[in-house]
Design an enzyme around this catalytic site. Structure first.
Site, PDB file in Angstrom:
ATOM      1  N   ASN A 244      89.458 -12.246 -64.066  1.00 16.92           N
ATOM      2  CA  ASN A 244      88.703 -11.547 -65.104  1.00 16.92           C
ATOM      3  C   ASN A 244      89.496 -10.596 -65.967  1.00 16.92           C
ATOM      4  O   ASN A 244      88.986 -10.057 -66.935  1.00 16.92           O
ATOM      5  CB  ASN A 244      87.549 -10.777 -64.467  1.00 16.92           C
ATOM      6  CG  ASN A 244      86.672 -11.731 -63.708  1.00 16.92           C
ATOM      7  OD1 ASN A 244      86.331 -12.778 -64.233  1.00 16.92           O
ATOM      8  ND2 ASN A 244      86.359 -11.408 -62.473  1.00 16.92           N
TER       9      ASN A 244
ATOM     10  N   ALA B  99      86.522  -9.672 -50.388  1.00 13.90           N
ATOM     11  CA  ALA B  99      86.583  -8.460 -51.221  1.00 13.90           C
ATOM     12  C   ALA B  99      85.456  -8.424 -52.243  1.00 13.90           C
ATOM     13  O   ALA B  99      85.275  -9.371 -53.005  1.00 13.90           O
ATOM     14  CB  ALA B  99      87.925  -8.424 -51.944  1.00 13.90           C
TER      15      ALA B  99
ATOM     16  N   SER C 191      92.384 -12.631 -59.292  1.00 16.58           N
ATOM     17  CA  SER C 191      91.072 -12.478 -59.936  1.00 16.58           C
ATOM     18  C   SER C 191      91.197 -12.898 -61.390  1.00 16.58           C
ATOM     19  O   SER C 191      92.116 -12.461 -62.086  1.00 16.58           O
ATOM     20  CB  SER C 191      90.600 -11.022 -59.866  1.00 16.58           C
ATOM     21  OG  SER C 191      90.177 -10.735 -58.567  1.00 16.58           O
TER      22      SER C 191
HETATM   23  C1  LIG Z   1      81.102  -9.572 -58.023  1.00 19.69           C
HETATM   24  C2  LIG Z   1      82.367 -10.016 -57.357  1.00 19.69           C
HETATM   25  C3  LIG Z   1      83.435  -9.126 -57.237  1.00 19.69           C
HETATM   26  C4  LIG Z   1      84.631  -9.522 -56.633  1.00 19.69           C
HETATM   27  N1  LIG Z   1      85.671  -8.645 -56.528  1.00 19.69           N
HETATM   28  C5  LIG Z   1      86.837  -9.044 -55.957  1.00 19.69           C
HETATM   29  C6  LIG Z   1      87.932  -8.149 -55.822  1.00 19.69           C
HETATM   30  O1  LIG Z   1      87.864  -6.968 -56.168  1.00 19.69           O
HETATM   31  N2  LIG Z   1      89.077  -8.634 -55.282  1.00 19.69           N
HETATM   32  C7  LIG Z   1      89.213  -9.933 -54.858  1.00 19.69           C
HETATM   33  O2  LIG Z   1      90.265 -10.315 -54.357  1.00 19.69           O
HETATM   34  N3  LIG Z   1      88.176 -10.790 -54.943  1.00 19.69           N
HETATM   35  C8  LIG Z   1      87.008 -10.381 -55.489  1.00 19.69           C
HETATM   36  N4  LIG Z   1      85.966 -11.267 -55.576  1.00 19.69           N
HETATM   37  C9  LIG Z   1      86.162 -12.645 -55.097  1.00 19.69           C
HETATM   38  C10 LIG Z   1      85.656 -12.837 -53.668  1.00 19.69           C
HETATM   39  O3  LIG Z   1      86.310 -11.992 -52.760  1.00 19.69           O
HETATM   40  C11 LIG Z   1      85.854 -14.315 -53.228  1.00 19.69           C
HETATM   41  O4  LIG Z   1      87.230 -14.619 -53.209  1.00 19.69           O
HETATM   42  C12 LIG Z   1      85.165 -15.305 -54.171  1.00 19.69           C
HETATM   43  O5  LIG Z   1      83.887 -14.815 -54.548  1.00 19.69           O
HETATM   44  C13 LIG Z   1      85.029 -16.719 -53.573  1.00 19.69           C
HETATM   45  O6  LIG Z   1      84.315 -16.667 -52.343  1.00 19.69           O
HETATM   46  P1  LIG Z   1      82.725 -16.950 -52.234  1.00 19.69           P
HETATM   47  O7  LIG Z   1      82.468 -18.277 -52.883  1.00 19.69           O
HETATM   48  O8  LIG Z   1      82.447 -16.914 -50.786  1.00 19.69           O
HETATM   49  O9  LIG Z   1      82.052 -15.824 -52.968  1.00 19.69           O
HETATM   50  C14 LIG Z   1      84.751 -10.862 -56.156  1.00 19.69           C
HETATM   51  C15 LIG Z   1      83.670 -11.748 -56.244  1.00 19.69           C
HETATM   52  C16 LIG Z   1      82.486 -11.344 -56.828  1.00 19.69           C
HETATM   53  C17 LIG Z   1      81.350 -12.330 -56.922  1.00 19.69           C
END
Ligand SMILES: Cc1cc2nc3c(=O)[nH]c(=O)nc-3n(C[C@H](O)[C@H](O)[C@H](O)COP(=O)(O)O)c2cc1C
Length: 328
Positions: A177, A68, A175
């Site tokens: 944040n 996501a 999340s």
């Molecule tokens: C800028 C940004 C926005 C994200 N927005 C969401 C979100 O709306 N919902 C969600 O479940 N995860 C969100 N994530 C988390 C990612 O889906 C993922 O779980 C997380 O980044 C860890 O995976 P990665 O190390 O491959 O990035 C976001 C991550 C980033 C960096």
């Protein structure tokens, strides 16, 4: 060919994208995704029936999922042609949200490689506008719609509104944040009620996306409650909360390879504890084919990533699929 594209992207990322201020790099990347028809090039895909899996009863052409982050349906549609077996939309809330003020995304150089810390704060158009846009999106591969809220009613309403437009529905309770979502892991009893109510709101298979910051409560309370409610897919997991003084909130969610070892351990432990009753999406730190393979070998049903899409480019999915076929 695949290796050449990976090297080209690495030059673009190291030479240009990683040197631009973050907002400019994000704008550049999203504009390129909207405008350039990369998805028409077969080079990014790999279709092979040996890669297919079933997730929550839905057939995916392969087990590699875009995590996501994007809600723009032009980007979601493009991503569906870039090798992924499913694409996840950004978490949608009941009302539109501007998100947290800038700076809300910074790059980090970690010992494990390049990562991101974000405090996006759920910038999204809200359920009504997103529903209108997503209704017109053809599903070249399954679409996972993600929902986030602060009350049981929010999740029920969102699942009811968006379920018909997704092949699966993901409940983001993780999340880091906003208090909005992160606090759910501190109220696991209410989460049980939430999942039971949400189960009745849509006939689509449900996924619960948990936080790596709450491993104990996830495995002791949240996952058993999910199974009781008929939610048999867990996405483990979201970003890890860290202090980051450069961000407007002074803290954010760390993503990228620094969190990979924790993801691997979480998947391995969860598979050992719950066996075949659960399907697990391993998310967090996948930025190379061997990491996807290690997660699947540790018991993940599928893997997903976002940061690797940025730092390693759209060719990463195909490189993972090639590695999976070599192992098949
Ligand atoms: C800028 C940004 C926005 C994200 N927005 C969401 C979100 O709306 N919902 C969600 O479940 N995860 C969100 N994530 C988390 C990612 O889906 C993922 O779980 C997380 O980044 C860890 O995976 P990665 O190390 O491959 O990035 C976001 C991550 C980033 C960096």
């Amino acid at each position: 060919m695949t290796d050449a594209l990976a090297t080209l992207y690495r030059l673009l990322y190291d030479g240009v994208l990683s040197r631009l201020p973050e907002p400019a790099a994000v704008a550049f990347g999203q504009t390129a995704l909207r405008l350039l028809p990369f998805d028409r090039l077969g080079a990014f895909r790999l279709d092979d029936p040996r890669l297919a899996i079933t997730l929550g009863g839905v057939r995916l052409p392969n087990p590699v999922i875009l995590a996501a982050m994007y809600y723009d349906v032009r980007i979601l549609g493009r991503a569906m042609g870039l090798g992924f077996g499913a694409v996840t939309a950004k978490s949608i809330t009941t009302s539109p949200r501007p998100g947290h003020p800038a700076p809300n995304l910074v790059r980090v150089r970690t010992p494990a490689g390049p990562g991101l810390v974000n405090c996006n704060g759920f910038a999204n158009p809200g359920v009504e506008r997103f529903r209108a846009a997503v209704a017109a999106l053809p599903h070249r591969v399954p679409l996972i719609v993600s929902v986030a809220g602060e009350s049981v009613e929010d999740y029920v309403g969102l699942a009811r509104a968006l379920g018909p437009h997704g092949d699966l529905v993901e409940f983001n309770i993780s999340s880091p944040n906003t208090k909005l979502v992160y606090a759910w892991s501190e109220r696991p009893a209410e989460l049980r009620a939430l999942m039971q109510a949400a189960r009745g709101a849509t006939s689509r298979p449900l996924i619960v996306k948990v936080s790596p910051d709450f491993a104990d409560v996830n495995e002791r309370v949240i996952i058993p409650a999910a199974l009781d409610a008929g939610v048999s897919v867990v996405n483990y997991g979201n970003t890890r909360r860290v202090a980051e003084p450069r961000l407007s909130q002074g803290a954010g969610g760390l993503s990228g390879p620094e969190i990979f070892e924790a993801t691997l351990n979480n998947v391995r432990r969860t598979r050992a504890a719950f066996g075949d009753r659960l399907q697990i999406i391993g998310t967090g730190g996948v930025d190379a084919p061997d990491k996807a393979v290690r997660l699947l070998d540790a018991g993940a049903t599928a893997v997903s990533y976002f940061t690797g899409f940025i730092t390693r480019g759209p060719i990463l999915a195909r490189r993972i699929l090639e590695a999976l076929l070599r192992r098949a």
